[in-house]
Scaffold this motif. Structure first.
Motif, PDB file in Angstrom:
ATOM      1  N   GLN A  97       0.828  -1.205   0.000  1.00  0.00           N
ATOM      2  CA  GLN A  97       0.000   0.000   0.000  1.00  0.00           C
ATOM      3  C   GLN A  97       0.867   1.262   0.000  1.00  0.00           C
ATOM      4  O   GLN A  97       0.527   2.257  -0.647  1.00  0.00           O
ATOM      5  CB  GLN A  97      -0.909  -0.003   1.223  1.00  0.00           C
ATOM      6  N   ALA A  98       1.999   1.206   0.704  1.00  0.00           N
ATOM      7  CA  ALA A  98       2.918   2.347   0.704  1.00  0.00           C
ATOM      8  C   ALA A  98       3.469   2.597  -0.691  1.00  0.00           C
ATOM      9  O   ALA A  98       3.630   3.750  -1.118  1.00  0.00           O
ATOM     10  CB  ALA A  98       4.055   2.105   1.693  1.00  0.00           C
ATOM     11  N   GLY A  99       3.775   1.493  -1.410  1.00  0.00           N
ATOM     12  CA  GLY A  99       4.248   1.632  -2.784  1.00  0.00           C
ATOM     13  C   GLY A  99       3.214   2.290  -3.678  1.00  0.00           C
ATOM     14  O   GLY A  99       3.548   3.134  -4.531  1.00  0.00           O
ATOM     15  N   GLN A 100       1.956   1.932  -3.479  1.00  0.00           N
ATOM     16  CA  GLN A 100       0.891   2.571  -4.261  1.00  0.00           C
ATOM     17  C   GLN A 100       0.729   4.040  -3.871  1.00  0.00           C
ATOM     18  O   GLN A 100       0.565   4.916  -4.732  1.00  0.00           O
ATOM     19  CB  GLN A 100      -0.425   1.820  -4.041  1.00  0.00           C
ATOM     20  N   ARG A 101       0.783   4.289  -2.580  1.00  0.00           N
ATOM     21  CA  ARG A 101       0.544   5.657  -2.117  1.00  0.00           C
ATOM     22  C   ARG A 101       1.642   6.619  -2.565  1.00  0.00           C
ATOM     23  O   ARG A 101       1.360   7.768  -2.918  1.00  0.00           O
ATOM     24  CB  ARG A 101       0.421   5.666  -0.580  1.00  0.00           C
ATOM     25  N   ILE A 102       2.890   6.180  -2.583  1.00  0.00           N
ATOM     26  CA  ILE A 102       3.971   7.096  -2.946  1.00  0.00           C
ATOM     27  C   ILE A 102       3.856   7.528  -4.405  1.00  0.00           C
ATOM     28  O   ILE A 102       4.223   8.658  -4.751  1.00  0.00           O
ATOM     29  CB  ILE A 102       5.367   6.485  -2.657  1.00  0.00           C
ATOM     30  N   VAL A 103       3.315   6.671  -5.267  1.00  0.00           N
ATOM     31  CA  VAL A 103       3.106   7.071  -6.660  1.00  0.00           C
ATOM     32  C   VAL A 103       2.087   8.206  -6.727  1.00  0.00           C
ATOM     33  O   VAL A 103       2.281   9.205  -7.435  1.00  0.00           O
ATOM     34  CB  VAL A 103       2.650   5.869  -7.508  1.00  0.00           C
ATOM     35  N   ALA A 104       1.014   8.073  -5.963  1.00  0.00           N
ATOM     36  CA  ALA A 104       0.019   9.144  -5.931  1.00  0.00           C
ATOM     37  C   ALA A 104       0.605  10.424  -5.344  1.00  0.00           C
ATOM     38  O   ALA A 104       0.327  11.531  -5.821  1.00  0.00           O
ATOM     39  CB  ALA A 104      -1.194   8.695  -5.108  1.00  0.00           C
ATOM     40  N   MET A 105       1.445  10.287  -4.317  1.00  0.00           N
ATOM     41  CA  MET A 105       2.065  11.468  -3.711  1.00  0.00           C
ATOM     42  C   MET A 105       2.994  12.171  -4.700  1.00  0.00           C
ATOM     43  O   MET A 105       3.079  13.404  -4.721  1.00  0.00           O
ATOM     44  CB  MET A 105       2.835  11.067  -2.455  1.00  0.00           C
ATOM     45  N   ALA A 106       3.691  11.386  -5.508  1.00  0.00           N
ATOM     46  CA  ALA A 106       4.553  11.986  -6.532  1.00  0.00           C
ATOM     47  C   ALA A 106       3.711  12.763  -7.541  1.00  0.00           C
ATOM     48  O   ALA A 106       4.096  13.853  -7.992  1.00  0.00           O
ATOM     49  CB  ALA A 106       5.375  10.907  -7.227  1.00  0.00           C
ATOM     50  N   ASP A 107       2.545  12.214  -7.900  1.00  0.00           N
ATOM     51  CA  ASP A 107       1.642  12.923  -8.809  1.00  0.00           C
ATOM     52  C   ASP A 107       1.110  14.213  -8.178  1.00  0.00           C
ATOM     53  O   ASP A 107       0.916  15.222  -8.862  1.00  0.00           O
ATOM     54  CB  ASP A 107       0.468  12.028  -9.196  1.00  0.00           C
ATOM     55  N   GLU A 108       0.885  14.147  -6.865  1.00  0.00           N
ATOM     56  CA  GLU A 108       0.340  15.303  -6.155  1.00  0.00           C
ATOM     57  C   GLU A 108       1.414  16.313  -5.752  1.00  0.00           C
ATOM     58  O   GLU A 108       1.076  17.437  -5.356  1.00  0.00           O
ATOM     59  CB  GLU A 108      -0.389  14.831  -4.892  1.00  0.00           C
ATOM     60  N   GLY A 109       2.671  15.914  -5.836  1.00  0.00           N
ATOM     61  CA  GLY A 109       3.742  16.765  -5.337  1.00  0.00           C
ATOM     62  C   GLY A 109       3.678  16.940  -3.827  1.00  0.00           C
ATOM     63  O   GLY A 109       4.062  17.990  -3.287  1.00  0.00           O
ATOM     64  N   LEU A 110       3.205  15.899  -3.122  1.00  0.00           N
ATOM     65  CA  LEU A 110       2.986  15.993  -1.676  1.00  0.00           C
ATOM     66  C   LEU A 110       4.285  15.709  -0.924  1.00  0.00           C
ATOM     67  O   LEU A 110       4.512  14.619  -0.411  1.00  0.00           O
ATOM     68  CB  LEU A 110       1.883  15.031  -1.235  1.00  0.00           C
ATOM     69  N   ALA A 111       5.141  16.708  -0.862  1.00  0.00           N
ATOM     70  CA  ALA A 111       6.390  16.612  -0.109  1.00  0.00           C
ATOM     71  C   ALA A 111       6.129  16.879   1.365  1.00  0.00           C
ATOM     72  O   ALA A 111       5.106  17.478   1.730  1.00  0.00           O
ATOM     73  CB  ALA A 111       7.402  17.623  -0.653  1.00  0.00           C
TER      74      ALA A 111
END
Length: 574
Positions: free
Chosen positions: A232-246
């Motif tokens: 789930q973390a692997g999936q979430r980090i892809v979405a965070m990269a799309d969102e620019g959620l640093a």
């Protein structure tokens, strides 16, 4: 969607683009690897030299699955791995080095986000420190606790029972053979310590900060749920990269205040103080030593875990893990703080069940009342502060005055602790100095000094102990730690002599030596034989560390590493 950082490598035409892409085809990939998908780093501290982290290779595979499922490109890479069980002189000496390793690897490579994999005590703060300085989208996945230890039909906890058993051997109530037979019984599976030691504490604290997925901190290392949360973390980090959620977009003062309060509620390690201060320094969040006392003053101890309680991490996870604690804390934490999944802390924990109320207690029936947290002490022995874990201390010793018995090194103390001639009584205050960041170097976990054999024979099981070093989060006792400034940096602890009267008054938050100021001035001028100058810098990493490390009261980071430095694309290599 933000512009991909990785496009500055893989989106180039001509020679540079050719070189960057060409070598990666040796993985058997296709051109779709370079069509603008987010490139996700997986920073793994897996190592056979750090037993708590050895299983992270399997955790990394689960993260990769999640990244691929979400349409990202996973790139696993190793980091330094620092483990408590084998490294000398102290794993803490290498925390900042590991943070540098993570930071510069992230900055130098074509990554749009990173999943950090750590387990043992210092690996989690080191990886978080490095990632916060770079400020890429970041998810922390901890390795999880081992299965409960079992010895002679009873549950036994990592670290805590080691200290207990070793004292039993010295007191003559346990044989050396029995002690040896317990070794494998405490280490039944992959994973970090089963008690609320520093590894468990930092996993929980990172979840409280919002840098880990909800419920992830307590999942046992060998539970299939650990692989699921990693996926789930692997999936979430892809979405965070799309969102620019640093991290800079959601990690703020509220996040760190929540972490401090959660640390008090779980009976967390004193090491969390020095690590959270360092992490806050990287995040450019204003957090001070006194905040650990002030913010936790109204927080009761809710989790009944060794070394401050009865149970172990398996039971904590069965009860519902950290979300159950955060829900029970209610208005004692700021539920509006944001987390990596885009939801607030309160939203993540709103429906969290508590399946075992004897493990995660209610605010109406806590393990210990408010005020049982890590206390911050000050006085002429520690003008910049020291800490004491109240939930692990003996109440009758929290107000105590006695003569100091001072040792300049832990080796000196260990050589004399069993001597029948040692001038010690139950009132004696045991002091070991030159164990701070500069002095050892690296601030080792020596604070929980073994009780002198002479006292064990009289039935004494706790004494006031003072050091500028640290102690394991699995330890217990009335131990004053992190004295700042440390002796080797010229702190007043260096001026203390055996026989001086020392007062510990925890309710008043005082740590004092009854020595006239004029006498201290004379000792500082060099008239005292016991006064030790700071050690010479030395060579290599230890030399750099000694010359640049900050004191414990500000996190013991290197002075040139604090703050965010961002993730600008490095200059071209050709």
């Amino acid at each position: 969607m933000p512009e991909r950082r990785s496009a500055s490598w893989f989106g180039l035409d001509g020679k540079l683009g050719f070189v960057h892409r060409s070598k990666l085809y040796n993985r058997g990939g296709s051109p779709e690897m370079f069509d603008g998908r987010p490139v996700i780093g997986i920073a793994s501290s897996a190592s056979d030299l750090a037993p708590c982290n050895a299983h992270l290779r399997q955790v990394a595979e689960a993260v990769k699955r999640g990244v691929l499922m979400a349409g990202g490109v996973p790139m696993e890479f190793p980091t330094i791995s620092i483990g408590e069980t084998l490294m000398r002189p102290s794993a803490m000496l290498f925390r900042n080095l590991m943070a540098m390793d993570v930071e510069e690897t992230l900055r130098a490579n074509p990554l749009d986000g990173v999943v950090l994999l750590g387990g043992c005590d210092k690996t989690v703060p080191a990886q978080v420190m490095g990632a916060l300085s770079v400020d890429l989208p970041t998810v922390m996945v901890t390795g999880g606790p081992a299965l409960n230890g079992r010895f002679r039909g009873e549950a036994v906890g990592s670290g805590t029972h080691v200290w207990k058993f070793s004292e039993e051997v010295r007191a003559g109530r346990m044989s050396a053979c029995e002690f040896r037979s317990a070794e494998a019984c405490l280490s039944r599976s992959a994973g970090h310590c089963t008690t609320m030691g520093t590894a468990s504490t930092m996993a929980c604290v990172t979840e409280a900060l919002g840098l880990s997925l909800p419920g992830s901190a307590t999942i046992p290392a060998v539970d299939a749920g650990r692989a699921r949360i990693a996926e789930q973390a692997g999936q979430r980090i892809v979405a965070m990269a799309d969102e620019g959620l640093a991290p800079s977009r959601f990690l703020d003062r509220r996040s760190f205040e929540n972490a401090v309060r959660v640390n008090a509620a779980i009976g967390g390690s004193t090491n969390a103080v020095v690590h959270l201060l360092a992490m806050a320094g990287r995040a450019e969040v204003d957090l001070a030593l006194d905040d650990f006392d002030r913010l936790a003053a109204d927080v009761p101890l809710l989790v009944d875990l060794l070394p401050s309680g009865r149970f172990l991490m398996e039971e904590f996870h069965d009860a519902g893990g950290l979300p159950a604690v955060i829900r029970e804390l209610g208005d004692l934490v700021d539920g509006a703080a944001m987390t990596i999944n885009g939801r607030t802390l309160a939203e993540n924990c709103a429906d969290a069940p508590n399946w075992r109320p004897e493990v995660v207690r209610s605010r109406k029936d806590p393990v210990a009342p408010p005020g049982s947290h890590t206390a911050v002490l000050r006085g002429n022995l520690a003008p910049d502060g020291a800490v004491l874990k109240l939930s692990a201390a003996s109440p009758e010793l929290t107000r105590h005055t006695g003569p100091a018995l001072v040792f300049d090194t832990i080796e000196d103390y260990d050589a004399q602790k069993d001597s029948p001639e040692l001038p010690v009584t139950p009132d004696t205050v045991l002091v070991v100095r030159n164990a701070g960041p500069v002095g050892y170097p690296g601030m080792p976990e020596i604070g929980n000094l073994a009780i002198p054999k002479k006292m064990l024979d009289q039935g004494v099981r706790d004494m006031v102990r003072i050091t500028d070093g640290r102690m394991s989060g699995t330890s217990y006792g009335t131990v004053v730690l992190h004295v700042a400034p440390e002796a080797a940096a010229g702190g007043p602890l260096a001026l203390l002599r055996s026989g001086d009267r020392v007062t510990l008054d925890v309710p008043a938050r005082r740590l004092e030596m009854d020595v006239p100021e004029a006498e201290l001035t004379a000792r500082a001028s060099g008239s005292a034989d016991s006064f030790k100058k700071a050690p010479t810098r030395g060579a290599g990493w230890a030399g750099l560390y000694r010359s640049q490390v900050n004191q414990a009261d500000t996190g013991a980071d290197l002075d040139f590493l604090t703050g965010r430095r961002g993730h600008a694309v490095p200059r071209r290599p050709f």
